[in-house]
Design an enzyme around this catalytic site. Structure first.
Site, mmCIF file in Angstrom:
data_model
loop_
_atom_site.group_PDB
_atom_site.id
_atom_site.type_symbol
_atom_site.label_atom_id
_atom_site.label_comp_id
_atom_site.label_asym_id
_atom_site.label_seq_id
_atom_site.Cartn_x
_atom_site.Cartn_y
_atom_site.Cartn_z
ATOM 1 N N ARG A 224 0.855 -1.182 0.000
ATOM 2 C CA ARG A 224 0.000 0.000 0.000
ATOM 3 C C ARG A 224 0.895 1.236 0.000
ATOM 4 O O ARG A 224 1.910 1.287 0.711
ATOM 5 C CB ARG A 224 -0.900 0.036 1.246
ATOM 6 C CG ARG A 224 -2.038 -0.967 1.229
ATOM 7 C CD ARG A 224 -3.091 -0.663 0.155
ATOM 8 N NE ARG A 224 -4.177 -1.627 0.172
ATOM 9 C CZ ARG A 224 -4.230 -2.737 -0.574
ATOM 10 N NH1 ARG A 224 -3.252 -3.005 -1.426
ATOM 11 N NH2 ARG A 224 -5.264 -3.543 -0.505
ATOM 12 N N HIS A 272 -0.882 -0.588 -9.877
ATOM 13 C CA HIS A 272 -1.523 -1.537 -8.947
ATOM 14 C C HIS A 272 -1.901 -2.841 -9.667
ATOM 15 O O HIS A 272 -3.063 -3.245 -9.679
ATOM 16 C CB HIS A 272 -2.758 -0.895 -8.299
ATOM 17 C CG HIS A 272 -3.147 -1.524 -6.982
ATOM 18 N ND1 HIS A 272 -3.511 -0.799 -5.886
ATOM 19 C CD2 HIS A 272 -3.228 -2.820 -6.603
ATOM 20 C CE1 HIS A 272 -3.809 -1.614 -4.882
ATOM 21 N NE2 HIS A 272 -3.646 -2.864 -5.298
#
Ligand code: NDP
Ligand code: OXD
Length: 309
Positions: A224, A272
């Site tokens: 993250r 991502h």
């Protein structure tokens, strides 16, 4: 049985079709903002919009279509006291092993530098890095971190791992807890981040911690974005302390333009994609867990809401 489905990408038809095949007894209701729906028994979602939260008040369990739970736990106070169940691997671990192995090997074999040379028409062999000096340290030795360590072991890199609770992993020097983090970082040449985002891990990799890595270290963040203090990373890259970073996740996604990362040649950016949710594998896993839950059996990957993962 009524299952509420939310997909941030809006592509729901294949999910509805695959759920119908796996759970023919279920009625899948696709959430649409502003369209009222009757109460549902379960929810299948990942990082829902706030407007969806009232629909969760009647569900018996919430199944996530991802491994990380931060996208739902940020609404913890608005959630009913029901189990939140994340994906455990479901085809993501091997993707993560591929992505991280590629990035580590690219740095170790100096392929970025050869690429730059080639663009300038330069034919020149560079000295090989010493593998004994190329320790890869993985923050988070859970489902994904462990699979990454297994993949890297086959290349013979010295390996270390850091987790919250003490572990023993064959061929890996294990560290645990905040008391051992500094030692872990001091001996890590390539830092791979595979921690969940929790109150304890937010901004964990700030200037002081990243400075503990040896000169010329690399960072690979596939967990993250908010684990890393982004301006500090840029500062350390520009100062030459960090030789390069491969980043798949960002504090704000999509990574906004302008952002200093876009202009930094030593930062590799991907959107991502290091481990994508695989629809069929995920639906099979969620369906099996949901049926076990209905039978009152214990199920794996229930998120500990206190711990945050
Ligand atoms: P797991 O829950 O299986 O593993 C988490 C690991 O982090 C565990 O080893 C845990 O320690 C450790 N950990 C948690 N908190 C701390 C802490 N405060 N200090 C030290 N160690 C800590 O998760 P997964 O491996 O399945 O996934 C990890 C993360 O990867 C997800 O949370 C998600 O954010 C990210 N992810 C990113 C994807 C992408 O495409 N970029 C795709 C999928 C996931 P312990 O073992 O002691 O509990
Ligand atoms: C996940 C992710 O948590 O894709 O599954 O980031």
């Amino acid at each position: 049985m009524r299952i509420l489905l939310h997909r941030a990408d809006g592509i729901t038809d294949p999910w509805v079709a695959d759920f119908a095949a796996c759970l023919p007894q279920a009625q899948i209701i696709v959430w649409q903002e502003g369209v009222p729906i009757a109460p549902c028994d379960y929810a299948v979602l990942w990082s829902p919009p706030v407007a969806l939260l009232p629909e969760l008040q009647h569900v018996k369990a919430i199944f996530l279509t991802g491994a990380g739970a931060d996208g739902i736990l940020k609404y913890s106070e608005a959630l009913p006291p029901v189990p939140v169940i994340r994906l455990g691997d479901a085809g993501m671990a091997i993707q993560m092993a591929e992505y991280v192995s590629h990035a580590v090997l690219r740095y170790y074999r100096r392929l970025d530098e050869y690429d730059q040379q080639a663009r300038r028409g330069i034919w020149k062999q560079l000295p090989q890095h010493d593998k004994a000096d190329f320790t890869v340290g993985v923050l988070g030795t859970g489902v994904l971190g462990k699979r990454v360590l297994d993949a890297l072991a086959s290349f013979g890199f010295p390996l270390r791992g850091w987790s919250r609770t003490a572990k023993q992993i064959e061929g890996v020097e294990c560290f645990a807890g905040s008391a051992q983090l500094d030692d872990f970082l001091r001996g890590t040449r390539v830092l791979v981040c595979l921690l969940p985002l929790t109150p304890e891990t937010t901004n964990l990799l700030d200037r002081s911690r990243l400075s503990l890595l040896p000169q010329g270290a690399y960072l690979i963040n596939v967990a993250r974005g908010a684990l890393v203090a982004e301006p500090d990373l840029v500062t350390l890259i520009r100062a030459g302390h960090i030789a390069g970073a491969t980043l798949d996740v960002f504090r704000n996604e999509p990574l906004p333009a302008p952002h200093p990362f876009w202009d930094e040649p030593k930062i590799t950016i991907t959107p991502h994609i290091s481990a994508l949710t695989l629809r069929r594998e995920s639906i099979e896993q969620i369906s099996a867990k949901l049926l076990a839950f209905e039978r009152g059996e214990p199920i794996a990957d229930v998120v500990d809401r206190q711990r945050g993962y």
